[in-house]
Scaffold this active site. Sequence first.
Site, PDB file in Angstrom:
ATOM      1  N   TRP A  67      36.881   2.804  27.822  1.00 39.97           N
ATOM      2  CA  TRP A  67      36.610   3.795  26.768  1.00 39.97           C
ATOM      3  C   TRP A  67      35.575   3.270  25.786  1.00 39.97           C
ATOM      4  CZ3 TRP A  67      38.355   8.654  27.201  1.00 39.97           C
ATOM      5  CH2 TRP A  67      39.432   8.863  28.081  1.00 39.97           C
ATOM      6  N   SER A  68      34.749   2.342  26.214  1.00 38.68           N
ATOM      7  CA  SER A  68      33.874   1.622  25.297  1.00 38.68           C
ATOM      8  C   SER A  68      32.805   2.519  24.656  1.00 38.68           C
ATOM      9  CB  SER A  68      33.205   0.494  26.067  1.00 38.68           C
ATOM     10  OG  SER A  68      32.114  -0.015  25.341  1.00 38.68           O
TER      11      SER A  68
END
Length: 295
Positions: A67-68
Site C-alpha cells: 500500500w506504499s
Amino acid sequence: MLDFDFYSPEEEIALPLYKERGVRVFVKRDDLIHPYISGNKWRKLKYPLQQAKTDGKTLLVTFGGAWSNHLLATACAGARFGFRTYGFVRGDRLDNPVLQLCQLFGMELHFVDRERYRDKKALFNIYFRDSREAYFMDEGGYGALAAEGCSEIANEICDTYDHLFCACGTGTTLAGLAKGITTRQWKTTLHGVPVLKGGSFILDEIAKLGIINPANVRLHLDYHFGGYAKTKPELIEFIKTFTRQTSILIEPTYTGKLFYAVHDLIAQKQITSGSKVLVFHSGGLTGILGMLNRF
Ligand SMILES: *Cc1c(COP(=O)(O)O)cnc(C)c1O
C-alpha cells in the site's frame, strides 16, 4: 529543472476543543499538491529525480509495501517526468488498487519475500548492477536529498507558529523540517509523531541525514496505536468526527495518528492557551482504500 506548480495553502481549522483551550490550529495542505504524487512524497522525490536526470538515468528503481504511497508517487512522477519505473514490493504477489494504479502509470512490479526485501542494496545489485540507466531510491524515499526537498516546506510557510507537527515514518520529513526551521532561525518547536512502535530511532535517523541534536524537536512516542498500519476503534472514531467537522480527509496510517496526537496534546493542555499550531498534512490518502472496511 523538474518541478511543477502546485497549491498548498495554510488553512485554519476551528474545532470546538481548540476554541475552548484558546489554541489556534492551521493545516499546511500538502495533501492538495497532487492526487498521487501527494504530500511529502513529492517533496522527497524532487531532488532525487533531478539528480537522476542529471546523471542520465532513465529508470527509477525503488521499494515499498503493497500500500506504499511512495511506490505510487514514484510511478506517477516517473510517467510525468519521463522515467521508466520499477518497484520491488514486499511480500507475496497480490493485487490491490494502489498496485493497480502503479502499473497503470507504467511501473513494473517485482514481489520479493520479506527476508530478501530487507537488503535493498543487495536486491538492486542483483538485478541492476550492470545497468547504466537504473537509479536507486530507498524505501519511502528516505535520504539526504529527500530531506533537502522537505526543508523547502519552511520557505513557503507564511505565518509564524509556536508549534509545527508532522507524522514520521522514516523521519526524512522531520529532518527536512528541522533543517528548514534551523536555517530560518525560528523559535518554533517541532513535534514528530512516529506512526510505528519504538519510534525513538527516528532521532538517530535524522542525525544520519545530517541533523544532529536539533534544538526544539520533540517526539511523541505514544500515538502509534499498536504499530505501523495498525488501528484502534478510538482512532477510527476520531477520523470520522474530524473529517465531518473539517472536510479535510485523513487516514489511519499517518495523518490520522498525527491529528489525533495534536488533539490529545491540546486536550491535556500540553499545548498552552494562546499558542499557534501548524500541522503538516503529508497527504497519502490512497492508503485509506485498504482500510475502508475498518470504518
Ligand atoms: C510516507 C509518509 C509519511 C512518512 O514520512 P517520512 O519522511 O518517511 O517520515 C508521512 N505521511 C504520509 C502521508 C506518508 O505517505
